[in-house]
Design a protein around this motif. Sequence first.
Motif, PDB file in Angstrom:
ATOM      1  N   LYS A   1       1.192  -1.096  -0.140  1.00  0.00           N
ATOM      2  CA  LYS A   1      -0.055  -0.492   0.106  1.00  0.00           C
ATOM      3  C   LYS A   1       1.078   1.440  -0.009  1.00  0.00           C
ATOM      4  O   LYS A   1       0.364   1.980  -0.251  1.00  0.00           O
ATOM      5  N   ARG A   2       1.709   1.190   0.574  1.00  0.00           N
ATOM      6  CA  ARG A   2       3.067   2.496   0.971  1.00  0.00           C
ATOM      7  C   ARG A   2       3.910   2.914  -0.414  1.00  0.00           C
ATOM      8  O   ARG A   2       3.472   4.050  -0.987  1.00  0.00           O
ATOM      9  N   SER A   3       4.369   1.784  -0.960  1.00  0.00           N
ATOM     10  CA  SER A   3       4.850   1.875  -2.053  1.00  0.00           C
ATOM     11  C   SER A   3       4.794   2.242  -3.076  1.00  0.00           C
ATOM     12  O   SER A   3       4.812   2.742  -3.960  1.00  0.00           O
ATOM     13  N   THR A   4       3.265   1.296  -3.396  1.00  0.00           N
ATOM     14  CA  THR A   4       2.373   1.468  -4.893  1.00  0.00           C
ATOM     15  C   THR A   4       1.261   1.981  -5.054  1.00  0.00           C
ATOM     16  O   THR A   4       0.722   1.975  -5.885  1.00  0.00           O
ATOM     17  N   GLY A   5       0.305   2.031  -3.288  1.00  0.00           N
ATOM     18  CA  GLY A   5      -0.893   1.879  -3.389  1.00  0.00           C
ATOM     19  C   GLY A   5      -1.812   0.943  -3.867  1.00  0.00           C
ATOM     20  O   GLY A   5      -3.122   1.406  -3.785  1.00  0.00           O
TER      21      GLY A   5
ATOM     22  N   LYS B   1       5.951   9.072  -5.788  1.00  0.00           N
ATOM     23  CA  LYS B   1       5.887  10.344  -4.715  1.00  0.00           C
ATOM     24  C   LYS B   1       6.185   9.154  -3.472  1.00  0.00           C
ATOM     25  O   LYS B   1       5.167   8.449  -2.987  1.00  0.00           O
ATOM     26  N   LEU B   2       7.617   8.923  -2.780  1.00  0.00           N
ATOM     27  CA  LEU B   2       7.198   8.320  -1.286  1.00  0.00           C
ATOM     28  C   LEU B   2       7.484   9.654  -0.389  1.00  0.00           C
ATOM     29  O   LEU B   2       8.903  10.263  -0.757  1.00  0.00           O
ATOM     30  N   GLY B   3       7.486   8.945   0.868  1.00  0.00           N
ATOM     31  CA  GLY B   3       8.104   9.786   2.009  1.00  0.00           C
ATOM     32  C   GLY B   3       9.469   9.210   2.147  1.00  0.00           C
ATOM     33  O   GLY B   3       9.309   7.582   2.096  1.00  0.00           O
ATOM     34  N   VAL B   4      10.054  10.136   2.764  1.00  0.00           N
ATOM     35  CA  VAL B   4      11.034   9.807   3.798  1.00  0.00           C
ATOM     36  C   VAL B   4      10.890   9.162   5.042  1.00  0.00           C
ATOM     37  O   VAL B   4      10.984  10.021   5.561  1.00  0.00           O
ATOM     38  N   SER B   5      11.377   7.508   5.049  1.00  0.00           N
ATOM     39  CA  SER B   5      10.710   7.478   6.492  1.00  0.00           C
ATOM     40  C   SER B   5      11.666   8.313   8.038  1.00  0.00           C
ATOM     41  O   SER B   5      10.988   8.482   8.847  1.00  0.00           O
ATOM     42  N   PHE B   6      12.796   8.867   7.464  1.00  0.00           N
ATOM     43  CA  PHE B   6      13.450   9.704   8.549  1.00  0.00           C
ATOM     44  C   PHE B   6      13.967  11.071   8.221  1.00  0.00           C
ATOM     45  O   PHE B   6      14.654  11.321   9.113  1.00  0.00           O
ATOM     46  N   LYS B   7      12.658  11.191   7.677  1.00  0.00           N
ATOM     47  CA  LYS B   7      12.936  12.259   7.308  1.00  0.00           C
ATOM     48  C   LYS B   7      12.020  13.490   7.741  1.00  0.00           C
ATOM     49  O   LYS B   7      10.906  13.242   6.295  1.00  0.00           O
ATOM     50  N   ARG B   8      11.667  14.117   8.619  1.00  0.00           N
ATOM     51  CA  ARG B   8      10.324  14.742   9.001  1.00  0.00           C
ATOM     52  C   ARG B   8       9.796  15.248   7.306  1.00  0.00           C
ATOM     53  O   ARG B   8      10.034  16.418   6.647  1.00  0.00           O
ATOM     54  N   GLU B   9       8.414  14.953   7.276  1.00  0.00           N
ATOM     55  CA  GLU B   9       8.021  15.443   5.874  1.00  0.00           C
ATOM     56  C   GLU B   9       8.754  15.879   4.676  1.00  0.00           C
ATOM     57  O   GLU B   9       9.152  17.019   3.818  1.00  0.00           O
ATOM     58  N   CYS B  10       9.312  15.247   4.415  1.00  0.00           N
ATOM     59  CA  CYS B  10      10.256  14.882   2.971  1.00  0.00           C
ATOM     60  C   CYS B  10       9.659  13.545   2.524  1.00  0.00           C
ATOM     61  O   CYS B  10       9.603  13.280   2.817  1.00  0.00           O
ATOM     62  N   TYR B  11       9.559  14.754   0.639  1.00  0.00           N
ATOM     63  CA  TYR B  11       8.870  13.158   0.165  1.00  0.00           C
ATOM     64  C   TYR B  11      10.217  13.091  -0.998  1.00  0.00           C
ATOM     65  O   TYR B  11      11.076  14.057  -1.309  1.00  0.00           O
ATOM     66  N   CYS B  12      10.363  11.904  -1.884  1.00  0.00           N
ATOM     67  CA  CYS B  12      11.314  11.800  -2.693  1.00  0.00           C
ATOM     68  C   CYS B  12      10.573  11.504  -4.061  1.00  0.00           C
ATOM     69  O   CYS B  12       9.320  10.716  -3.751  1.00  0.00           O
ATOM     70  N   GLU B  13      10.770  11.875  -5.120  1.00  0.00           N
ATOM     71  CA  GLU B  13       9.558  11.437  -5.996  1.00  0.00           C
ATOM     72  C   GLU B  13      11.285  11.109  -8.016  1.00  0.00           C
ATOM     73  O   GLU B  13      11.875  11.742  -8.035  1.00  0.00           O
TER      74      GLU B  13
END
Length: 311
Positions: free
Chosen positions: A90-94, A113-125
């Motif tokens: 779910k988290r990685s593919t929907g 677009k995925l969240g970066v688990s160990f950086k608050r409110e950061c995402y990687c596209e």
Amino acid sequence: MCAAVYVLSTVTGYVLTSALLLKCPSLLHRRKKEAFRSRHISHRGGAGENLENTMAAFRHAVQLGTDMLELDCHLTKDEQVVVLHDSNLKRSTGINAYISDVAYADLPPYLCKLGVSFKRECYCEGGDDKRIPLLRDVFEAFPKTPVNIDIKVNNDTLIKKVSELVVQYNREHLTVWGNSRNEIVKKCYKENPQIPILFSLPRVLLLLGLFYTGLLPFVPLKEQFLEIPMPSIISKVVNMLELHLYECIFRLLMRKALFNHLTSRGIQVYVWVLNDEEDFKRAFDLGATGIMTDYPTKLKEFIEKNNYTLK
């Protein structure tokens, strides 16, 4: 009076012996052989710069000169070893499905677009590479790069197949594996004792007790890698009820004397998952062998700028 003197002299002798062996463990233990040492470790390939656990992330990290790739493994329905962090997609593919219920050919691609688990409110596209890779793909693409494998589930078939792949690609000297769960690490070691293992969480707690009682210098250790989080990032990975307990445990582990003793015995100490320069500095100053990061470019620049090279 004589009994008291005897007890005092015995305790004093023990304390002095423990202190000596803490600083000079080679007097009692043969140093473990290190096939590699890692200063710069790319967590999930560098989840802050490319989509996590993708071949694009791994290629980018290796091109930067990372010392090690860290990744996670699961088993698909058709028993393919895939590189993926979550058991549910779910988290990685929907798609709300468990990886163990889906054949490899039917796996959906990563989200853009995925969240970066160990950086608050950061995402990687991410770019074009959104495919969930096989562990085999990583081994074939990077035959000389050390790989740190987190066995995500207690599955005998998964452990056996990972071991078979490590042997097939002649990587027993370039691989470390395990999990925080002790039962998984025990199975890994039993399956293939030639592959170095991590300290599980129960073994970390034992290590902590041995260190503070002065017994650590006298106890043999089969593990070759200690991987622990910096206390400042604990709040990102546990719920609030567990927070204070885990913070206390890992603050007690952040001791230069402990790190120095372990590295003197050939046990590498990695601190995870650090994404800020102040945490980089603190970990290296404490004597950590290496750092896991989501931002391999940032860590590389920090190491070069501050000359934190391996000794």
